[in-house]
Design a protein around this motif. Sequence first.
Motif, PDB file in Angstrom:
ATOM      1  N   LEU A   1      80.452  20.380  39.052  1.00 59.03           N
ATOM      2  CA  LEU A   1      80.231  20.824  40.426  1.00 59.03           C
ATOM      3  C   LEU A   1      81.391  21.689  40.895  1.00 59.03           C
ATOM      4  O   LEU A   1      81.200  22.699  41.577  1.00 59.03           O
ATOM      5  N   LEU A   2      82.611  21.306  40.493  1.00 56.81           N
ATOM      6  CA  LEU A   2      83.797  22.086  40.884  1.00 56.81           C
ATOM      7  C   LEU A   2      83.700  23.494  40.313  1.00 56.81           C
ATOM      8  O   LEU A   2      83.922  24.483  41.023  1.00 56.81           O
TER       9      LEU A   2
ATOM     10  N   HIS B   1      83.419   7.174  34.884  1.00 56.89           N
ATOM     11  CA  HIS B   1      82.964   8.562  34.956  1.00 56.89           C
ATOM     12  C   HIS B   1      81.446   8.637  35.099  1.00 56.89           C
ATOM     13  O   HIS B   1      80.927   9.475  35.833  1.00 56.89           O
TER      14      HIS B   1
ATOM     15  N   GLY C   1      82.827  25.945  43.002  1.00 58.63           N
ATOM     16  CA  GLY C   1      84.144  26.557  43.191  1.00 58.63           C
ATOM     17  C   GLY C   1      84.200  27.923  42.541  1.00 58.63           C
ATOM     18  O   GLY C   1      84.722  28.879  43.123  1.00 58.63           O
TER      19      GLY C   1
ATOM     20  N   TYR D   1      89.515  10.089  40.960  1.00 65.71           N
ATOM     21  CA  TYR D   1      89.102   9.606  39.640  1.00 65.71           C
ATOM     22  C   TYR D   1      90.296   9.531  38.687  1.00 65.71           C
ATOM     23  O   TYR D   1      90.418   8.583  37.911  1.00 65.71           O
ATOM     24  N   LEU D   2      91.160  10.555  38.746  1.00 70.73           N
ATOM     25  CA  LEU D   2      92.337  10.548  37.870  1.00 70.73           C
ATOM     26  C   LEU D   2      93.185   9.310  38.123  1.00 70.73           C
ATOM     27  O   LEU D   2      93.633   8.649  37.184  1.00 70.73           O
TER      28      LEU D   2
ATOM     29  N   ALA E   1      88.073  14.620  44.990  1.00 69.95           N
ATOM     30  CA  ALA E   1      87.357  13.614  44.193  1.00 69.95           C
ATOM     31  C   ALA E   1      88.014  13.470  42.823  1.00 69.95           C
ATOM     32  O   ALA E   1      88.210  12.358  42.329  1.00 69.95           O
ATOM     33  N   ALA E   2      88.380  14.620  42.233  1.00 66.18           N
ATOM     34  CA  ALA E   2      89.003  14.592  40.904  1.00 66.18           C
ATOM     35  C   ALA E   2      90.296  13.774  40.931  1.00 66.18           C
ATOM     36  O   ALA E   2      90.566  12.986  40.020  1.00 66.18           O
TER      37      ALA E   2
ATOM     38  N   GLY F   1      90.329  12.670  32.269  1.00 69.20           N
ATOM     39  CA  GLY F   1      90.408  11.669  33.334  1.00 69.20           C
ATOM     40  C   GLY F   1      89.427  11.904  34.471  1.00 69.20           C
ATOM     41  O   GLY F   1      89.381  11.131  35.420  1.00 69.20           O
ATOM     42  N   ILE F   2      88.652  12.990  34.404  1.00 69.09           N
ATOM     43  CA  ILE F   2      87.746  13.342  35.503  1.00 69.09           C
ATOM     44  C   ILE F   2      86.306  13.319  34.996  1.00 69.09           C
ATOM     45  O   ILE F   2      86.057  13.771  33.880  1.00 69.09           O
ATOM     46  N   PRO F   3      85.370  12.795  35.793  1.00 66.83           N
ATOM     47  CA  PRO F   3      83.968  12.779  35.339  1.00 66.83           C
ATOM     48  C   PRO F   3      83.429  14.187  35.095  1.00 66.83           C
ATOM     49  O   PRO F   3      83.795  15.126  35.810  1.00 66.83           O
ATOM     50  N   ASP F   4      82.549  14.290  34.113  1.00 62.24           N
ATOM     51  CA  ASP F   4      81.945  15.586  33.769  1.00 62.24           C
ATOM     52  C   ASP F   4      81.253  16.206  34.975  1.00 62.24           C
ATOM     53  O   ASP F   4      81.333  17.403  35.204  1.00 62.24           O
ATOM     54  N   LEU F   5      80.563  15.339  35.735  1.00 65.99           N
ATOM     55  CA  LEU F   5      79.773  15.847  36.850  1.00 65.99           C
ATOM     56  C   LEU F   5      80.662  16.503  37.904  1.00 65.99           C
ATOM     57  O   LEU F   5      80.342  17.581  38.423  1.00 65.99           O
ATOM     58  N   VAL F   6      81.808  15.860  38.209  1.00 67.12           N
ATOM     59  CA  VAL F   6      82.712  16.407  39.219  1.00 67.12           C
ATOM     60  C   VAL F   6      83.239  17.763  38.754  1.00 67.12           C
ATOM     61  O   VAL F   6      83.276  18.733  39.518  1.00 67.12           O
TER      62      VAL F   6
ATOM     63  N   PHE G   1      85.903  18.858  45.822  1.00 70.65           N
ATOM     64  CA  PHE G   1      85.804  18.313  44.471  1.00 70.65           C
ATOM     65  C   PHE G   1      87.173  18.025  43.860  1.00 70.65           C
ATOM     66  O   PHE G   1      87.310  17.106  43.059  1.00 70.65           O
ATOM     67  N   LEU G   2      88.191  18.806  44.251  1.00 65.67           N
ATOM     68  CA  LEU G   2      89.530  18.503  43.731  1.00 65.67           C
ATOM     69  C   LEU G   2      90.000  17.146  44.244  1.00 65.67           C
ATOM     70  O   LEU G   2      90.625  16.374  43.509  1.00 65.67           O
TER      71      LEU G   2
ATOM     72  N   THR H   1      82.012  10.908  44.250  1.00 68.73           N
ATOM     73  CA  THR H   1      81.390  12.217  44.041  1.00 68.73           C
ATOM     74  C   THR H   1      80.423  12.541  45.176  1.00 68.73           C
ATOM     75  O   THR H   1      80.362  13.684  45.638  1.00 68.73           O
TER      76      THR H   1
ATOM     77  N   SER I   1      79.654   8.442  38.547  1.00 68.89           N
ATOM     78  CA  SER I   1      79.538   9.612  39.425  1.00 68.89           C
ATOM     79  C   SER I   1      78.085  10.084  39.506  1.00 68.89           C
ATOM     80  O   SER I   1      77.705  10.769  40.442  1.00 68.89           O
ATOM     81  N   LEU I   2      77.270   9.687  38.513  1.00 70.90           N
ATOM     82  CA  LEU I   2      75.861  10.088  38.532  1.00 70.90           C
ATOM     83  C   LEU I   2      75.098   9.450  39.684  1.00 70.90           C
ATOM     84  O   LEU I   2      74.049   9.958  40.094  1.00 70.90           O
TER      85      LEU I   2
ATOM     86  N   THR J   1      91.514   6.296  36.730  1.00 70.21           N
ATOM     87  CA  THR J   1      91.575   6.323  35.265  1.00 70.21           C
ATOM     88  C   THR J   1      92.949   5.875  34.772  1.00 70.21           C
ATOM     89  O   THR J   1      93.047   5.034  33.874  1.00 70.21           O
ATOM     90  N   PHE J   2      94.006   6.421  35.383  1.00 74.47           N
ATOM     91  CA  PHE J   2      95.353   6.050  34.929  1.00 74.47           C
ATOM     92  C   PHE J   2      95.623   4.569  35.177  1.00 74.47           C
ATOM     93  O   PHE J   2      96.243   3.893  34.358  1.00 74.47           O
TER      94      PHE J   2
ATOM     95  N   TYR K   1      86.437  23.700  46.568  1.00 79.51           N
ATOM     96  CA  TYR K   1      87.709  23.317  45.925  1.00 79.51           C
ATOM     97  C   TYR K   1      88.258  22.039  46.510  1.00 79.51           C
ATOM     98  O   TYR K   1      88.552  21.087  45.810  1.00 79.51           O
TER      99      TYR K   1
ATOM    100  N   PHE L   1      84.557   5.334  30.595  1.00 81.44           N
ATOM    101  CA  PHE L   1      83.263   6.018  30.527  1.00 81.44           C
ATOM    102  C   PHE L   1      82.352   5.577  31.664  1.00 81.44           C
ATOM    103  O   PHE L   1      81.637   6.382  32.255  1.00 81.44           O
TER     104      PHE L   1
ATOM    105  N   ARG M   1      80.371  15.765  47.593  1.00 85.18           N
ATOM    106  CA  ARG M   1      79.208  16.639  47.769  1.00 85.18           C
ATOM    107  C   ARG M   1      78.858  16.761  49.247  1.00 85.18           C
ATOM    108  O   ARG M   1      78.460  17.825  49.712  1.00 85.18           O
TER     109      ARG M   1
END
Lengths: 228, 229
Positions: free
Chosen positions: B68-69, A165, B73, A203-204, A199-200, B60-65, A196-197, A179, A168-169, A207-208, A193, A162, A183
């Motif tokens: 924004l996506l 995640h 997107g 984070y993934l 960045a995703a 596994g991904i932050p809400d904010l990301v 942000f992908l 993040t 990212s704020l 997280t793992f 795409y 948590f 941006r």
Amino acid sequence: MDFSIILENLNVYFDGLQNTLILVSVSLIVGLIFAIPLAVLRTSKNIVINGPIWAFTYFFRGTPLLVQMFLIYYGTGQFDFIKDSFFWIFFKEAYFCALFAFSLNTCAYTTEIIRGAIENTPHGEVEAAKAAGMSMLLRIRRIILPSAFRRALPSYGNEIIFMLHGSSLASVITIIDITGAARKINSTYYSPYEAFLTAAVFYLCITFLIIWLVKRLEYSWSGHLRRD
Amino acid sequence: MLSLHGYGPSILQGTILTIELCLASLVVSMFLGIITALAKLSGTRVLSVPAQAYTTVIRGIPDLVLMLLIFYGGQVLINQIGPMAGYDEYIDINPFVAGISTIGFIFGAYMAETFRGAILAVPESQLEAGRAYGMSRIQVFIRVLLPQMVRHAIPGFGNNWLVLMKATALVSIIGLKDMVRMAGLAGGATRKPFTFYMAVAFIYLILTSISILVLNWLNDKYSVGFVKD
């Protein structure tokens, strides 16, 4: 989609990664250091001790992290006595405000996690410690806390995720974390795409990695309970 | 009582928008959650693998990301699809719709996990008995599974709801005029941001407290007839 933009700017993401990792680890450590004594005091029956800690955790768990961060980053400037004080050199920095907000937030959650674990300590363990003649502080240090940590670990693992995640704020108040990097790339190249992908994916992966580390830690901490 | 310098009504408007957003996203997330939970438990790989991927990746991904996506997107995507469908004007995504769909989509994954656990908590023999009476699959779901899984789902559901409510604060970042955004505007105009953010924090606390009371009441109501352990 054109991921060559990302490859050319990968260093922006790695700088962001560094900031994210610093923000998350520093606030988790600070939060945990304060959460342990607070959790022990929170189990007190005395409302003068227990009450203020309850109010603290209720406030920080009942409001959005974003609002807490804004309160600290934008809100402190409202008061002249803070602006005129020595502390202003900290509170005018976005980085410090983010760290401060995150630490308070994770401290509140962690306090409640550890408190729950302490309250679930099997009565026999405490009784045995008393029978062995341990003083209260020794009991807390040797018996109650180690046993509570073991029970708290799965929930604390969730809290770590948590916090990751939530960090990212920080990008909202100008900090370039993962993040923030995304941006920045998005606003420079207008390629949402890719930006942000990427960045995703970062984070993934983190997280793992956290899930795996917590699982390993759970395994090693429960060594005495395994039967094989 | 602290003074809001005449900005009380605009904060209240923001509060109403926040509540609408919460409820609408809750509906979306419950719908997605139940479908995903059933897909996961369906035993058909075509359904369960995408469902598993959805819940794993989203959590596994932050809400904010994600927000924004979907917001940026989605904007690009719609304007690429638009001309293909013969629509030539520039389409602006409504931030309210973007907010609801993003939050609904994220919490659908969390709800799915809660519902999956709740479904598994209903004894298999109950469903078997339903089928033995000649009920169809849908009848078994509505008459036997649903009423009993509610009890198991409430604690997890309540948790998700509380997190969802706080996550709606993020929509202020994509320009929706929720109460956080309204507080920001009022705070900027009056140079008293602390006052307004604090007011919003207390509104969130009130919403959270009411939710907890309602959830406890629901929990008691659905636990009637079960022995507390």
